[in-house]
Motif scaffolding. Structure first.
Motif, PDB file in Angstrom:
ATOM      1  N   SER A  92       3.425   2.806  -5.348  1.00 10.51           N
ATOM      2  CA  SER A  92       3.215   3.309  -3.990  1.00 10.51           C
ATOM      3  C   SER A  92       1.848   3.964  -3.850  1.00 10.51           C
ATOM      4  O   SER A  92       1.136   3.747  -2.865  1.00 10.51           O
ATOM      5  CB  SER A  92       4.320   4.307  -3.625  1.00 10.51           C
ATOM      6  OG  SER A  92       4.094   4.891  -2.367  1.00 10.51           O
ATOM      7  N   VAL A  93       1.464   4.765  -4.840  1.00  9.68           N
ATOM      8  CA  VAL A  93       0.158   5.431  -4.800  1.00  9.68           C
ATOM      9  C   VAL A  93      -0.965   4.397  -4.782  1.00  9.68           C
ATOM     10  O   VAL A  93      -1.923   4.510  -4.005  1.00  9.68           O
ATOM     11  CB  VAL A  93       0.012   6.378  -6.009  1.00  9.68           C
ATOM     12  CG1 VAL A  93      -1.426   6.852  -6.144  1.00  9.68           C
ATOM     13  CG2 VAL A  93       0.937   7.573  -5.868  1.00  9.68           C
ATOM     14  N   CYS A  94      -0.829   3.366  -5.606  1.00  9.43           N
ATOM     15  CA  CYS A  94      -1.862   2.327  -5.655  1.00  9.43           C
ATOM     16  C   CYS A  94      -1.937   1.569  -4.335  1.00  9.43           C
ATOM     17  O   CYS A  94      -3.030   1.260  -3.844  1.00  9.43           O
ATOM     18  CB  CYS A  94      -1.583   1.361  -6.799  1.00  9.43           C
ATOM     19  SG  CYS A  94      -1.776   2.087  -8.446  1.00  9.43           S
ATOM     20  N   ALA A  95      -0.773   1.245  -3.752  1.00  9.42           N
ATOM     21  CA  ALA A  95      -0.752   0.495  -2.495  1.00  9.42           C
ATOM     22  C   ALA A  95      -1.381   1.304  -1.367  1.00  9.42           C
ATOM     23  O   ALA A  95      -2.130   0.762  -0.544  1.00  9.42           O
ATOM     24  CB  ALA A  95       0.689   0.122  -2.144  1.00  9.42           C
ATOM     25  N   GLN A  96      -1.110   2.597  -1.313  1.00  9.38           N
ATOM     26  CA  GLN A  96      -1.659   3.431  -0.245  1.00  9.38           C
ATOM     27  C   GLN A  96      -3.175   3.561  -0.342  1.00  9.38           C
ATOM     28  O   GLN A  96      -3.847   3.755   0.675  1.00  9.38           O
ATOM     29  CB  GLN A  96      -1.006   4.812  -0.293  1.00  9.38           C
ATOM     30  CG  GLN A  96       0.468   4.822   0.089  1.00  9.38           C
ATOM     31  CD  GLN A  96       1.041   6.228   0.094  1.00  9.38           C
ATOM     32  OE1 GLN A  96       0.430   7.167   0.595  1.00  9.38           O
ATOM     33  NE2 GLN A  96       2.218   6.384  -0.488  1.00  9.38           N
ATOM     34  N   HIS A  97      -3.721   3.445  -1.538  1.00  4.04           N
ATOM     35  CA  HIS A  97      -5.165   3.578  -1.718  1.00  4.04           C
ATOM     36  C   HIS A  97      -5.858   2.238  -1.921  1.00  4.04           C
ATOM     37  O   HIS A  97      -7.054   2.190  -2.225  1.00  4.04           O
ATOM     38  CB  HIS A  97      -5.466   4.497  -2.904  1.00  4.04           C
ATOM     39  CG  HIS A  97      -5.093   5.932  -2.681  1.00  4.04           C
ATOM     40  ND1 HIS A  97      -3.807   6.405  -2.890  1.00  4.04           N
ATOM     41  CD2 HIS A  97      -5.813   6.996  -2.260  1.00  4.04           C
ATOM     42  CE1 HIS A  97      -3.778   7.705  -2.615  1.00  4.04           C
ATOM     43  NE2 HIS A  97      -4.980   8.088  -2.238  1.00  4.04           N
ATOM     44  N   GLY A  98      -5.095   1.149  -1.757  1.00  8.57           N
ATOM     45  CA  GLY A  98      -5.688  -0.173  -1.882  1.00  8.57           C
ATOM     46  C   GLY A  98      -6.152  -0.522  -3.280  1.00  8.57           C
ATOM     47  O   GLY A  98      -7.142  -1.245  -3.451  1.00  8.57           O
ATOM     48  N   LYS A  99      -5.435  -0.037  -4.296  1.00  6.57           N
ATOM     49  CA  LYS A  99      -5.794  -0.306  -5.681  1.00  6.57           C
ATOM     50  C   LYS A  99      -4.758  -1.228  -6.315  1.00  6.57           C
ATOM     51  O   LYS A  99      -3.589  -1.213  -5.961  1.00  6.57           O
ATOM     52  CB  LYS A  99      -5.877   1.001  -6.487  1.00  6.57           C
ATOM     53  CG  LYS A  99      -6.799   2.055  -5.886  1.00  6.57           C
ATOM     54  CD  LYS A  99      -8.255   1.626  -5.918  1.00  6.57           C
ATOM     55  CE  LYS A  99      -9.159   2.747  -5.412  1.00  6.57           C
ATOM     56  NZ  LYS A  99     -10.583   2.365  -5.413  1.00  6.57           N
ATOM     57  N   LYS A 100      -5.213  -2.020  -7.278  1.00  2.00           N
ATOM     58  CA  LYS A 100      -4.302  -2.911  -7.985  1.00  2.00           C
ATOM     59  C   LYS A 100      -3.574  -2.208  -9.118  1.00  2.00           C
ATOM     60  O   LYS A 100      -2.508  -2.650  -9.554  1.00  2.00           O
ATOM     61  CB  LYS A 100      -5.071  -4.106  -8.533  1.00  2.00           C
ATOM     62  CG  LYS A 100      -5.644  -5.019  -7.444  1.00  2.00           C
ATOM     63  CD  LYS A 100      -6.354  -6.216  -8.057  1.00  2.00           C
ATOM     64  CE  LYS A 100      -6.908  -7.142  -6.976  1.00  2.00           C
ATOM     65  NZ  LYS A 100      -7.595  -8.319  -7.560  1.00  2.00           N
ATOM     66  N   GLY A 101      -4.133  -1.136  -9.624  1.00  2.00           N
ATOM     67  CA  GLY A 101      -3.518  -0.392 -10.708  1.00  2.00           C
ATOM     68  C   GLY A 101      -4.060   1.018 -10.773  1.00  2.00           C
ATOM     69  O   GLY A 101      -5.076   1.339 -10.144  1.00  2.00           O
ATOM     70  N   VAL A 102      -3.381   1.874 -11.535  1.00  2.00           N
ATOM     71  CA  VAL A 102      -3.785   3.275 -11.615  1.00  2.00           C
ATOM     72  C   VAL A 102      -5.180   3.413 -12.227  1.00  2.00           C
ATOM     73  O   VAL A 102      -5.946   4.317 -11.875  1.00  2.00           O
ATOM     74  CB  VAL A 102      -2.748   4.070 -12.439  1.00  2.00           C
ATOM     75  CG1 VAL A 102      -3.150   5.531 -12.547  1.00  2.00           C
ATOM     76  CG2 VAL A 102      -1.363   3.958 -11.816  1.00  2.00           C
ATOM     77  N   GLU A 103      -5.540   2.499 -13.129  1.00  2.00           N
ATOM     78  CA  GLU A 103      -6.845   2.573 -13.774  1.00  2.00           C
ATOM     79  C   GLU A 103      -7.992   2.313 -12.807  1.00  2.00           C
ATOM     80  O   GLU A 103      -9.136   2.713 -13.067  1.00  2.00           O
ATOM     81  CB  GLU A 103      -6.911   1.565 -14.931  1.00  2.00           C
ATOM     82  CG  GLU A 103      -5.960   1.860 -16.086  1.00  2.00           C
ATOM     83  CD  GLU A 103      -6.449   3.008 -16.945  1.00  2.00           C
ATOM     84  OE1 GLU A 103      -7.584   3.462 -16.714  1.00  2.00           O
ATOM     85  OE2 GLU A 103      -5.697   3.452 -17.828  1.00  2.00           O
ATOM     86  N   PRO A 336      -0.286  -8.803   2.401  1.00  2.00           N
ATOM     87  CA  PRO A 336       0.621  -8.058   1.512  1.00  2.00           C
ATOM     88  C   PRO A 336       0.168  -6.625   1.239  1.00  2.00           C
ATOM     89  O   PRO A 336       0.999  -5.721   1.144  1.00  2.00           O
ATOM     90  CB  PRO A 336       0.615  -8.888   0.226  1.00  2.00           C
ATOM     91  CG  PRO A 336       0.289 -10.280   0.682  1.00  2.00           C
ATOM     92  CD  PRO A 336      -0.672 -10.106   1.826  1.00  2.00           C
ATOM     93  N   SER A 337      -1.142  -6.412   1.135  1.00  2.00           N
ATOM     94  CA  SER A 337      -1.628  -5.057   0.887  1.00  2.00           C
ATOM     95  C   SER A 337      -1.372  -4.151   2.091  1.00  2.00           C
ATOM     96  O   SER A 337      -1.134  -2.952   1.932  1.00  2.00           O
ATOM     97  CB  SER A 337      -3.123  -5.080   0.551  1.00  2.00           C
ATOM     98  OG  SER A 337      -3.879  -5.610   1.644  1.00  2.00           O
ATOM     99  N   PHE A 338      -1.398  -4.720   3.311  1.00  2.00           N
ATOM    100  CA  PHE A 338      -1.096  -3.943   4.512  1.00  2.00           C
ATOM    101  C   PHE A 338       0.391  -3.575   4.538  1.00  2.00           C
ATOM    102  O   PHE A 338       0.760  -2.445   4.879  1.00  2.00           O
ATOM    103  CB  PHE A 338      -1.465  -4.752   5.760  1.00  2.00           C
ATOM    104  CG  PHE A 338      -1.041  -4.106   7.055  1.00  2.00           C
ATOM    105  CD1 PHE A 338      -1.751  -3.032   7.573  1.00  2.00           C
ATOM    106  CD2 PHE A 338       0.064  -4.562   7.738  1.00  2.00           C
ATOM    107  CE1 PHE A 338      -1.358  -2.426   8.762  1.00  2.00           C
ATOM    108  CE2 PHE A 338       0.464  -3.972   8.937  1.00  2.00           C
ATOM    109  CZ  PHE A 338      -0.248  -2.897   9.442  1.00  2.00           C
ATOM    110  N   ILE A 339       1.244  -4.519   4.163  1.00  2.00           N
ATOM    111  CA  ILE A 339       2.682  -4.257   4.146  1.00  2.00           C
ATOM    112  C   ILE A 339       3.009  -3.170   3.131  1.00  2.00           C
ATOM    113  O   ILE A 339       3.729  -2.201   3.430  1.00  2.00           O
ATOM    114  CB  ILE A 339       3.465  -5.550   3.844  1.00  2.00           C
ATOM    115  CG1 ILE A 339       3.320  -6.534   5.017  1.00  2.00           C
ATOM    116  CG2 ILE A 339       4.938  -5.245   3.577  1.00  2.00           C
ATOM    117  CD1 ILE A 339       4.011  -7.867   4.778  1.00  2.00           C
TER     118      ILE A 339
END
Length: 367
Positions: A92-103, A336-339
């Motif tokens: 969820s955190v990654c999706a909200q910030h438009g990232k593919k992963g925490v790294e 998908p990133s918007f969803i």
């Protein structure tokens, strides 16, 4: 100032962790009137009450909000497991910030965001405890190398399995939050050595609960439990015998979900602010929707729409009003990133806008 003396009886915050298949879920099922949120779908063989497997972090939080309203109906909320819930938190955190992963955040910022989000979730669980419902978190264990600053050499020890790197920040949060951390494992009674004295093989063992901190594992309790005892709920049942319920708000337990067709304008939820989560309508154990949804809509969003009884047209209206997509664009055609990042990641705000839209409709057209 008022001085409060003596012991205060209240609901308990418990963490049960150990290797897979050791019996964590079975033990949690023996707590008073449990309701399970099964994040990994592993309780199918248990005869327990459960909510649908959450397909998003937002859905998991909705379910916790609903359980909080069920004072008297349930006495224990079990989240099985918290390490799978943490994975949804990170997604969820990654999706909200438009990232593919925490790294992808860089400089460790992603792990800080996950820690902060999980901390807010633990605060939400504390609210459940405050109304008189026990909260039990189950978790898997992992073996890690550990070296104390004042000791020579390193050794292996068991810890909560909360992500390979995030555990350094999230595992302490969970342990500090809990009143009781119980480590469950097999106790080995003997080690056999072959005739050459080289090969060692464990013999015998019984499932054991370890309730006190040890160099080889994390554990704690505030109830005077022995250091170790057999895996049997009877050994800890007395701790939960006198937990009072503190119902802070009227809860409709015998009535079904509010029928919007009958009282469409009388919405009790406040307009959503960025820092104020929306209070969802009570849902049944198996949420149902009065509208048919396109099966092509991603499952994480479909589940949220079903729980909140939101139609595809309502989402399209809200999205078009914000200028993201034209009204006629099907939801399954959204990026998908918007969803994931907007509709699912910020579902409380999206649902709040849907409610505002409903208030503008004539009575006969409200869904």
């Amino acid at each position: 100032m008022e001085v409060i003396s003596g012991k205060i009886e209240k609901a308990k915050k418990v963490v049960l962790y150990g290797p897979e298949g050791i019996g964590k879920s079975s033990l949690a099922a023996q707590f008073p009137k449990p309701i399970f949120i099964d994040t990994e779908g592993s309780t199918t063989e248990l005869n327990v009450d459960r909510l649908p497997k959450p397909t998003s972090w937002a859905m998991l939080q909705q379910q916790v909000d609903w359980v909080k309203q069920q004072v008297g109906r349930f006495q224990t909320l079990v989240i099985d497991t918290i390490d799978w819930a943490e994975m949804q938190c990170a997604e969820s955190v990654c999706a909200q910030h438009g990232k593919k992963g925490v790294e992808d955040f860089g400089y460790g910022n992603g792990y800080v965001y996950v820690k902060e989000e999980l901390g807010r979730f633990l605060n939400k669980l504390s609210d459940v405890v405050d109304v008189g419902i026990n909260v039990v978190l189950t978790a898997h264990s992992q073996i890690v190398k550990f070296e104390q600053p004042d000791e020579m050499g390193a050794y292996d020890r068991y810890q909560l399995k909360l992500g390979k790197k995030t555990s350094s920040q999230t595992a302490p949060l969970v342990k500090e939050w809990a009143d009781m951390v119980l480590f469950i494992n097999y106790k080995t009674y003997s080690v056999a050595v072959d005739d050459k004295g080289k090969k060692h093989k464990a013999q015998g063992g019984v499932r054991t609960i370890f309730a006190t901190h040890h160099p080889a594992w994390d554990a704690k309790n505030r109830h005077g439990l022995p250091d170790e005892f057999p895996l049997d709920y009877a050994n800890i049942a007395h701790i939960f015998a006198n937990v009072p319920n503190h119902q802070t708000a009227p809860v409709q337990q015998s009535e079904p979900v509010v029928q919007q067709q009958q009282e469409p304008i009388q919405q009790t939820q406040p307009i959503v602010e960025p820092t104020q989560p929306v209070q969802q309508q009570p849902m049944q154990n198996a949420p149902t929707s009065t509208v048919e949804l396109n099966p092509a809509i991603p499952q994480s969003l479909r589940d949220l729409m079903i729980q909140s009884n939101v139609s595809e047209e309502e989402i399209q209206v809200v999205v078009s009003r914000k200028g993201y997509y034209p009204m006629e664009t099907p939801i399954n055609n959204y990026d998908p990133s918007f969803i994931d990042g907007v509709l699912v990641g910020a579902w409380p705000q999206v649902f709040g806008m849907v409610q505002e839209f409903r208030k503008t409709l004539p009575f006969k057209n409200i869904i």
